[in-house]
Design a protein around this motif. Structure first.
Motif, PDB file in Angstrom:
ATOM      1  N   ALA A 167       0.825  -1.201   0.000  1.00 36.68           N
ATOM      2  CA  ALA A 167       0.000   0.000   0.000  1.00 36.68           C
ATOM      3  C   ALA A 167       0.865   1.260   0.000  1.00 36.68           C
ATOM      4  O   ALA A 167       0.526   2.228  -0.641  1.00 36.68           O
ATOM      5  CB  ALA A 167      -0.931   0.006   1.199  1.00 36.68           C
ATOM      6  N   ASP A 168       1.968   1.233   0.740  1.00 35.08           N
ATOM      7  CA  ASP A 168       2.850   2.403   0.804  1.00 35.08           C
ATOM      8  C   ASP A 168       4.284   1.905   0.880  1.00 35.08           C
ATOM      9  O   ASP A 168       4.755   1.482   1.912  1.00 35.08           O
ATOM     10  CB  ASP A 168       2.526   3.258   2.029  1.00 35.08           C
ATOM     11  N   LYS A 169       4.956   1.929  -0.242  1.00 35.84           N
ATOM     12  CA  LYS A 169       6.318   1.413  -0.325  1.00 35.84           C
ATOM     13  C   LYS A 169       7.358   2.518  -0.271  1.00 35.84           C
ATOM     14  O   LYS A 169       8.541   2.273  -0.421  1.00 35.84           O
ATOM     15  CB  LYS A 169       6.509   0.625  -1.631  1.00 35.84           C
ATOM     16  N   ARG A 170       6.935   3.766  -0.027  1.00 33.95           N
ATOM     17  CA  ARG A 170       7.867   4.896  -0.070  1.00 33.95           C
ATOM     18  C   ARG A 170       8.973   4.776   0.959  1.00 33.95           C
ATOM     19  O   ARG A 170      10.081   5.228   0.737  1.00 33.95           O
ATOM     20  CB  ARG A 170       7.117   6.213   0.129  1.00 33.95           C
ATOM     21  N   TRP A 171       8.720   4.145   2.102  1.00 41.88           N
ATOM     22  CA  TRP A 171       9.718   4.038   3.167  1.00 41.88           C
ATOM     23  C   TRP A 171      10.808   3.043   2.831  1.00 41.88           C
ATOM     24  O   TRP A 171      11.891   3.098   3.407  1.00 41.88           O
ATOM     25  CB  TRP A 171       9.036   3.641   4.475  1.00 41.88           C
ATOM     26  N   LYS A 172      10.559   2.118   1.897  1.00 38.65           N
ATOM     27  CA  LYS A 172      11.538   1.073   1.592  1.00 38.65           C
ATOM     28  C   LYS A 172      12.722   1.589   0.787  1.00 38.65           C
ATOM     29  O   LYS A 172      13.822   1.085   0.921  1.00 38.65           O
ATOM     30  CB  LYS A 172      10.872  -0.065   0.813  1.00 38.65           C
ATOM     31  N   ASN A 173      12.472   2.544  -0.062  1.00 38.21           N
ATOM     32  CA  ASN A 173      13.514   2.987  -0.973  1.00 38.21           C
ATOM     33  C   ASN A 173      13.152   4.390  -1.430  1.00 38.21           C
ATOM     34  O   ASN A 173      12.029   4.639  -1.857  1.00 38.21           O
ATOM     35  CB  ASN A 173      13.580   2.025  -2.155  1.00 38.21           C
ATOM     36  N   PHE A 174      14.099   5.296  -1.360  1.00 38.30           N
ATOM     37  CA  PHE A 174      13.802   6.684  -1.698  1.00 38.30           C
ATOM     38  C   PHE A 174      13.331   6.848  -3.141  1.00 38.30           C
ATOM     39  O   PHE A 174      12.701   7.832  -3.479  1.00 38.30           O
ATOM     40  CB  PHE A 174      15.019   7.586  -1.426  1.00 38.30           C
ATOM     41  N   ARG A 175      13.624   5.873  -4.005  1.00 33.73           N
ATOM     42  CA  ARG A 175      13.191   5.960  -5.400  1.00 33.73           C
ATOM     43  C   ARG A 175      11.793   5.414  -5.610  1.00 33.73           C
ATOM     44  O   ARG A 175      11.216   5.584  -6.670  1.00 33.73           O
ATOM     45  CB  ARG A 175      14.167   5.196  -6.297  1.00 33.73           C
ATOM     46  N   ASN A 176      11.247   4.728  -4.633  1.00 33.15           N
ATOM     47  CA  ASN A 176       9.939   4.103  -4.787  1.00 33.15           C
ATOM     48  C   ASN A 176       8.849   5.115  -4.473  1.00 33.15           C
ATOM     49  O   ASN A 176       8.798   5.674  -3.391  1.00 33.15           O
ATOM     50  CB  ASN A 176       9.827   2.894  -3.854  1.00 33.15           C
ATOM     51  N   LYS A 177       7.958   5.324  -5.393  1.00 35.54           N
ATOM     52  CA  LYS A 177       6.891   6.324  -5.232  1.00 35.54           C
ATOM     53  C   LYS A 177       5.523   5.683  -5.035  1.00 35.54           C
ATOM     54  O   LYS A 177       4.516   6.373  -4.997  1.00 35.54           O
ATOM     55  CB  LYS A 177       6.829   7.238  -6.467  1.00 35.54           C
ATOM     56  N   GLN A 178       5.461   4.347  -4.896  1.00 42.43           N
ATOM     57  CA  GLN A 178       4.181   3.663  -4.787  1.00 42.43           C
ATOM     58  C   GLN A 178       3.438   4.086  -3.520  1.00 42.43           C
ATOM     59  O   GLN A 178       3.988   4.019  -2.423  1.00 42.43           O
ATOM     60  CB  GLN A 178       4.369   2.153  -4.766  1.00 42.43           C
ATOM     61  N   TYR A 179       2.200   4.508  -3.701  1.00 47.31           N
ATOM     62  CA  TYR A 179       1.361   4.884  -2.563  1.00 47.31           C
ATOM     63  C   TYR A 179      -0.092   4.766  -2.969  1.00 47.31           C
ATOM     64  O   TYR A 179      -0.540   5.420  -3.901  1.00 47.31           O
ATOM     65  CB  TYR A 179       1.667   6.304  -2.097  1.00 47.31           C
ATOM     66  N   ASP A 180      -0.821   3.914  -2.289  1.00 47.65           N
ATOM     67  CA  ASP A 180      -2.253   3.737  -2.520  1.00 47.65           C
ATOM     68  C   ASP A 180      -2.949   4.055  -1.204  1.00 47.65           C
ATOM     69  O   ASP A 180      -2.915   3.262  -0.258  1.00 47.65           O
ATOM     70  CB  ASP A 180      -2.530   2.302  -2.961  1.00 47.65           C
ATOM     71  N   GLU A 181      -3.532   5.226  -1.138  1.00 48.83           N
ATOM     72  CA  GLU A 181      -4.112   5.713   0.121  1.00 48.83           C
ATOM     73  C   GLU A 181      -5.169   4.765   0.677  1.00 48.83           C
ATOM     74  O   GLU A 181      -5.167   4.454   1.874  1.00 48.83           O
ATOM     75  CB  GLU A 181      -4.707   7.106  -0.086  1.00 48.83           C
ATOM     76  N   ASN A 182      -6.082   4.291  -0.152  1.00 45.98           N
ATOM     77  CA  ASN A 182      -7.143   3.402   0.333  1.00 45.98           C
ATOM     78  C   ASN A 182      -6.590   2.065   0.804  1.00 45.98           C
ATOM     79  O   ASN A 182      -7.029   1.539   1.823  1.00 45.98           O
ATOM     80  CB  ASN A 182      -8.203   3.197  -0.749  1.00 45.98           C
ATOM     81  N   ALA A 183      -5.630   1.525   0.082  1.00 43.19           N
ATOM     82  CA  ALA A 183      -5.018   0.262   0.497  1.00 43.19           C
ATOM     83  C   ALA A 183      -4.263   0.442   1.811  1.00 43.19           C
ATOM     84  O   ALA A 183      -4.291  -0.436   2.680  1.00 43.19           O
ATOM     85  CB  ALA A 183      -4.090  -0.264  -0.594  1.00 43.19           C
ATOM     86  N   LYS A 184      -3.597   1.585   1.970  1.00 42.93           N
ATOM     87  CA  LYS A 184      -2.877   1.843   3.225  1.00 42.93           C
ATOM     88  C   LYS A 184      -3.859   1.940   4.384  1.00 42.93           C
ATOM     89  O   LYS A 184      -3.615   1.389   5.469  1.00 42.93           O
ATOM     90  CB  LYS A 184      -2.050   3.115   3.124  1.00 42.93           C
ATOM     91  N   LEU A 185      -4.973   2.624   4.178  1.00 46.23           N
ATOM     92  CA  LEU A 185      -5.987   2.721   5.225  1.00 46.23           C
ATOM     93  C   LEU A 185      -6.501   1.336   5.597  1.00 46.23           C
ATOM     94  O   LEU A 185      -6.665   1.025   6.789  1.00 46.23           O
ATOM     95  CB  LEU A 185      -7.137   3.628   4.783  1.00 46.23           C
ATOM     96  N   ASP A 186      -6.732   0.481   4.602  1.00 48.72           N
ATOM     97  CA  ASP A 186      -7.172  -0.892   4.889  1.00 48.72           C
ATOM     98  C   ASP A 186      -6.150  -1.635   5.728  1.00 48.72           C
ATOM     99  O   ASP A 186      -6.513  -2.386   6.638  1.00 48.72           O
ATOM    100  CB  ASP A 186      -7.410  -1.657   3.584  1.00 48.72           C
ATOM    101  N   GLU A 187      -4.873  -1.461   5.442  1.00 47.06           N
ATOM    102  CA  GLU A 187      -3.822  -2.125   6.225  1.00 47.06           C
ATOM    103  C   GLU A 187      -3.801  -1.619   7.665  1.00 47.06           C
ATOM    104  O   GLU A 187      -3.643  -2.404   8.610  1.00 47.06           O
ATOM    105  CB  GLU A 187      -2.447  -1.903   5.580  1.00 47.06           C
ATOM    106  N   ILE A 188      -3.968  -0.312   7.844  1.00 45.72           N
ATOM    107  CA  ILE A 188      -4.001   0.263   9.194  1.00 45.72           C
ATOM    108  C   ILE A 188      -5.194  -0.277   9.971  1.00 45.72           C
ATOM    109  O   ILE A 188      -5.081  -0.651  11.149  1.00 45.72           O
ATOM    110  CB  ILE A 188      -4.012   1.805   9.125  1.00 45.72           C
ATOM    111  N   VAL A 189      -6.345  -0.369   9.311  1.00 44.97           N
ATOM    112  CA  VAL A 189      -7.545  -0.913   9.946  1.00 44.97           C
ATOM    113  C   VAL A 189      -7.313  -2.371  10.343  1.00 44.97           C
ATOM    114  O   VAL A 189      -7.706  -2.790  11.441  1.00 44.97           O
ATOM    115  CB  VAL A 189      -8.766  -0.762   9.011  1.00 44.97           C
ATOM    116  N   ASP A 190      -6.669  -3.148   9.469  1.00 42.69           N
ATOM    117  CA  ASP A 190      -6.351  -4.541   9.806  1.00 42.69           C
ATOM    118  C   ASP A 190      -5.514  -4.612  11.081  1.00 42.69           C
ATOM    119  O   ASP A 190      -5.744  -5.478  11.934  1.00 42.69           O
ATOM    120  CB  ASP A 190      -5.590  -5.218   8.664  1.00 42.69           C
ATOM    121  N   CYS A 191      -4.541  -3.713  11.218  1.00 41.04           N
ATOM    122  CA  CYS A 191      -3.704  -3.685  12.425  1.00 41.04           C
ATOM    123  C   CYS A 191      -4.538  -3.403  13.669  1.00 41.04           C
ATOM    124  O   CYS A 191      -4.368  -4.064  14.708  1.00 41.04           O
ATOM    125  CB  CYS A 191      -2.596  -2.643  12.280  1.00 41.04           C
ATOM    126  N   PHE A 192      -5.438  -2.431  13.582  1.00 41.84           N
ATOM    127  CA  PHE A 192      -6.308  -2.116  14.722  1.00 41.84           C
ATOM    128  C   PHE A 192      -7.167  -3.321  15.092  1.00 41.84           C
ATOM    129  O   PHE A 192      -7.341  -3.634  16.279  1.00 41.84           O
ATOM    130  CB  PHE A 192      -7.206  -0.912  14.416  1.00 41.84           C
TER     131      PHE A 192
END
Length: 65
Positions: A1-26
């Motif tokens: 969902a958000d791969k930006r932290w893995k590599n400074f060149r990676n721009k992948q970011y899917d806001e809805n998918a990231k929110l789903d992952e955060i909800v899964d954690c909760f």
């Protein structure tokens, strides 16, 4: 969902998918709390206490207290 932290060149970011992952954690953490015998109100009060402690510490460290 958000791969930006893995590599400074990676721009992948899917806001809805990231929110789903955060909800899964909760949901997982709430299941752990329930399995451990904690009621929702106990968890909510513990969160409030913890946030109060964090805010107090940040205020003290910033000199705003």
């Amino acid at each position: 969902a958000d791969k930006r932290w893995k590599n400074f060149r990676n721009k992948q970011y899917d806001e809805n998918a990231k929110l789903d992952e955060i909800v899964d954690c909760f949901i997982v953490l709430m299941n752990v709390a329930m399995f451990s015998g904690f009621a929702g109100q106990q968890v909510a009060l513990a969160i409030d206490r913890k946030l109060d402690n964090i805010f107090d510490r940040v205020e003290a460290e910033s000199g705003c207290a």
